[in-house]
Scaffold this motif. Sequence first.
Motif, mmCIF file in Angstrom:
data_model
loop_
_atom_site.group_PDB
_atom_site.id
_atom_site.type_symbol
_atom_site.label_atom_id
_atom_site.label_comp_id
_atom_site.label_asym_id
_atom_site.label_seq_id
_atom_site.Cartn_x
_atom_site.Cartn_y
_atom_site.Cartn_z
ATOM 1 N N UNK A 23 108.279 93.161 -49.414
ATOM 2 C CA UNK A 23 108.217 92.333 -48.214
ATOM 3 C C UNK A 23 106.802 92.273 -47.652
ATOM 4 N N UNK A 24 106.048 93.350 -47.840
ATOM 5 C CA UNK A 24 104.662 93.393 -47.372
ATOM 6 C C UNK A 24 103.717 92.754 -48.381
ATOM 7 N N UNK A 25 103.913 93.067 -49.652
ATOM 8 C CA UNK A 25 102.906 92.814 -50.672
ATOM 9 C C UNK A 25 102.971 91.420 -51.286
ATOM 10 N N UNK A 26 104.160 90.888 -51.484
ATOM 11 C CA UNK A 26 104.271 89.661 -52.276
ATOM 12 C C UNK A 26 103.468 88.513 -51.662
ATOM 13 N N UNK A 27 103.615 88.295 -50.354
ATOM 14 C CA UNK A 27 102.852 87.227 -49.714
ATOM 15 C C UNK A 27 101.352 87.461 -49.787
ATOM 16 N N UNK A 28 100.938 88.715 -49.582
ATOM 17 C CA UNK A 28 99.514 89.043 -49.662
ATOM 18 C C UNK A 28 99.008 88.888 -51.098
ATOM 19 N N UNK A 40 101.329 76.487 -50.945
ATOM 20 C CA UNK A 40 101.902 77.014 -52.193
ATOM 21 C C UNK A 40 102.817 78.201 -51.917
ATOM 22 N N UNK A 41 102.387 79.063 -50.997
ATOM 23 C CA UNK A 41 103.209 80.221 -50.633
ATOM 24 C C UNK A 41 104.528 79.754 -50.031
ATOM 25 N N UNK A 42 104.459 78.712 -49.196
ATOM 26 C CA UNK A 42 105.669 78.162 -48.612
ATOM 27 C C UNK A 42 106.641 77.654 -49.662
ATOM 28 N N UNK A 43 106.099 77.043 -50.727
ATOM 29 C CA UNK A 43 106.950 76.559 -51.817
ATOM 30 C C UNK A 43 107.615 77.740 -52.540
ATOM 31 N N UNK A 44 106.839 78.777 -52.818
ATOM 32 C CA UNK A 44 107.393 79.947 -53.497
ATOM 33 C C UNK A 44 108.435 80.650 -52.640
ATOM 34 N N UNK A 45 108.098 80.888 -51.374
ATOM 35 C CA UNK A 45 109.053 81.515 -50.469
ATOM 36 C C UNK A 45 110.286 80.627 -50.284
ATOM 37 N N UNK A 46 110.050 79.329 -50.173
ATOM 38 C CA UNK A 46 111.165 78.403 -49.979
ATOM 39 C C UNK A 46 112.105 78.388 -51.170
ATOM 40 N N UNK A 47 111.547 78.511 -52.374
ATOM 41 C CA UNK A 47 112.383 78.561 -53.580
ATOM 42 C C UNK A 47 113.291 79.782 -53.556
ATOM 43 N N UNK A 224 109.693 84.954 -40.315
ATOM 44 C CA UNK A 224 109.703 86.300 -40.896
ATOM 45 C C UNK A 224 108.865 86.416 -42.170
ATOM 46 N N UNK A 225 108.996 85.497 -43.158
ATOM 47 C CA UNK A 225 108.217 85.686 -44.385
ATOM 48 C C UNK A 225 106.704 85.617 -44.191
ATOM 49 N N UNK A 226 106.270 84.999 -43.074
ATOM 50 C CA UNK A 226 104.840 84.785 -42.877
ATOM 51 C C UNK A 226 104.181 85.828 -41.967
ATOM 52 N N UNK A 227 104.966 86.757 -41.437
ATOM 53 C CA UNK A 227 104.395 87.719 -40.483
ATOM 54 C C UNK A 227 103.287 88.567 -41.116
ATOM 55 N N UNK A 228 103.453 89.119 -42.338
ATOM 56 C CA UNK A 228 102.316 89.856 -42.921
ATOM 57 C C UNK A 228 101.067 88.993 -43.078
ATOM 58 N N UNK A 229 101.253 87.725 -43.447
ATOM 59 C CA UNK A 229 100.105 86.830 -43.614
ATOM 60 C C UNK A 229 99.441 86.543 -42.275
ATOM 61 N N UNK A 230 100.237 86.353 -41.217
ATOM 62 C CA UNK A 230 99.674 86.093 -39.889
ATOM 63 C C UNK A 230 98.904 87.308 -39.384
ATOM 64 N N UNK A 231 99.454 88.497 -39.607
ATOM 65 C CA UNK A 231 98.719 89.704 -39.237
ATOM 66 C C UNK A 231 97.379 89.766 -39.970
ATOM 67 N N UNK A 232 97.364 89.314 -41.209
ATOM 68 C CA UNK A 232 96.137 89.352 -42.003
ATOM 69 C C UNK A 232 95.164 88.246 -41.612
ATOM 70 N N UNK A 233 95.650 87.000 -41.534
ATOM 71 C CA UNK A 233 94.764 85.852 -41.352
ATOM 72 C C UNK A 233 94.432 85.574 -39.889
#
Length: 395
Positions: A23-28, A40-47, A224-233
């Motif tokens: 949950x932490x690593x895949x998006x990063x 692209x991440x949205x497409x992968x997560x959406x799939x 929820x899927x984007x929270x690690x990315x938001x913390x990072x970016x």
Amino acid sequence: MNRDVVFLMTSRISRSVSAGVLAVIVGLYYVHGLHLSLFDVGILFGTGAFITPLLTLILGFYSDRYGRKRILLLTLTFLPLSVLILITTSNFFLLLLSSALGGFGIAGGLVGGGVGAAVAPMQTALLTEKVPPKDRTKVFSLFTIMSSYAGAGGALLSFISSYKLIFEIALAISAISAFIVLPVKESFKPIKRASPEVTKRDNDTIRKFTITGVLNGVSQGLIVPFIPIIFSETYKLPQSAIGELISLGGVISATLMFATPVLTEKLGFVRLIITTRVISAFLVLTFPFLGIPALAAVDYVIFTPLRIISLPAQQALMMNLIGESRRATASGANQAGRLIPSAASTTLSGYIMHAVSVAIPFEVSFVATVANSFLYFKFFRKVDKAVTGQVPITE
């Protein structure tokens, strides 16, 4: 607890450890390891978010017809296979397959449907047959607690700098979750046709839980899927700090869930879910506007447990209201009702965050959560006692 409950819990824990770090690593990994865009991440997560509920619905239905254990064992192999793909290739189409099998991006993060994914209907139905109605809220709470602690522990593995090593660890641990279920005995015998009265009652209950699940899926899938990315970016936190925060959110969620049976008995399920989710909705609304990483971190570790503290009571209510012959179907329909809309909202959220504003998905999530709470009041305000097994249920 009997031996089968222990085996099911051990399987849930091992799967949750893997899901926690993923949950932490895949998006990063998508953003920093493969240099993919948020679109692209949205497409992968959406799939992952779209395929998982379809599998949940189909597998839940067939497990009620052909047996829950055999379908559960099949489904438990999906996560190891998805991680194996991440280890061996960066091909985008195979990443889509990996996301579909692993359910990456599904709403729920470290807890609840997010960890259970397509496994949840069979696991919940098997567990229900092992536990009497009056104890189900307690046992479901314990399962979610242990799952959350395991997910939080898994999130701490994100301090490892090598993505490959993390994926190898996740692969090994997730494989254990399948093997540990082999000794479980299933006593349920599929019933080909229930009475018209039972079928009508079950259909009505499934419909209500599915409708509430739609709004819950939208509200969580947006953010929820984007929270690690938001913390990072947005908040510029390093990967290790993000893992620690998500782990802390899981630990707090699990610890507060010890109070779920008591709160449910005193407040009733409806008041519990409305109170906790409305407060969490306001905290979610403020998350992207705080500007200061410390405030965002505090906001996150408060709204995360509030969103899921009522989940074990919701599971107990559904299992107590549904006849034995359709429990996996009902759980699958509820998962699908939540996760299919989350798929669309996750994909849309990736585009909105990339092209318009990070804040808009959080604003829409607020509205959806408030509407979800209202529907729980409308549908279930008269059946609160069923959550603790105090209302007679026809099996």
